[in-house]
Design an enzyme around this catalytic site. Sequence first.
Site, short mmCIF file in Angstrom:
data_model
loop_
_atom_site.label_atom_id
_atom_site.label_comp_id
_atom_site.label_asym_id
_atom_site.label_seq_id
_atom_site.Cartn_x
_atom_site.Cartn_y
_atom_site.Cartn_z
N ASP A 65 0.84 -1.20 0.00
CA ASP A 65 0.00 0.00 0.00
C ASP A 65 0.87 1.25 0.00
OD1 ASP A 65 -2.59 -0.89 0.00
OD2 ASP A 65 -3.10 -0.09 1.97
N TYR A 67 1.99 4.81 1.56
CA TYR A 67 1.91 5.40 2.90
C TYR A 67 0.64 6.24 2.99
CZ TYR A 67 6.94 4.30 3.24
OH TYR A 67 8.16 3.68 3.26
N PHE A 78 7.89 2.33 -0.72
CA PHE A 78 8.88 2.53 0.34
C PHE A 78 9.48 3.93 0.36
CE2 PHE A 78 9.05 -2.14 -0.20
CZ PHE A 78 8.74 -2.53 1.10
N HIS A 187 10.07 -9.28 5.34
CA HIS A 187 9.79 -7.86 5.07
C HIS A 187 10.69 -6.99 5.95
CE1 HIS A 187 7.43 -4.10 4.87
NE2 HIS A 187 6.92 -4.59 3.75
#
Length: 220
Positions: A65, A67, A78, A187
Amino acid sequence: MDIKIEQSWKEQLAGEFQKTYFKQLTEFVRQAYQQTTVYPRGKHIFNAFDHCPFEKVKVVLLGQDPYHEPGQAHGLCFSVQDGIPFPPSLVNIFKEIESDIRIPVPQSGDLTRWADQGVLLLNSTLTVRAHSAGSHQRKGWETFTDAVIDRLNTCRYHIVYLLWGSYAQQKGSFINASRNLVLKSAHPSPLSAYRGFFGNRHFSQANDYLTASGQTPIIW
């Protein structure tokens, strides 16, 4: 339907833009921007594609998703815009880069510099309602980004795929590992980074593969 996206991707994905699911997705997103606060800004929805044309893709990094807090998302997974504190996952990414290839942690969390070198920073879902993680999931974005990966998997060779966490690994499960490099690990989230992200050495492995296949390595 005229989608404002980089020309090579526009040609590759022309069939998707005509499908019913994409037309419904477009209407949902249009209404969402009118009725609520949505990230990223509209002009940044396809930022990952605009900075990384189809034929120039060397690395695909899959996120989930955007932010969902102010000033962060700008269409690259990211990545955050200049002046925004680094989110925890990005902090850990920079830590692994420093450990792996001795590049110091940068001042900027804006990863446009990666995208311009051929790193497709692709979230599975390209929009999100403010303060509400996952709010635009299952509206059609996942189908669209699956099609993006499928086009690359079908038409391109010698791409490095970075699949961090179970979500990315499931989404990339159909990638042909015999003609690409598929790197998997935990992750970089603080919840899982110590369970296999730290020490994965994906950045040096990616560059070694790119060099071996006659491509220019990424300056991470």
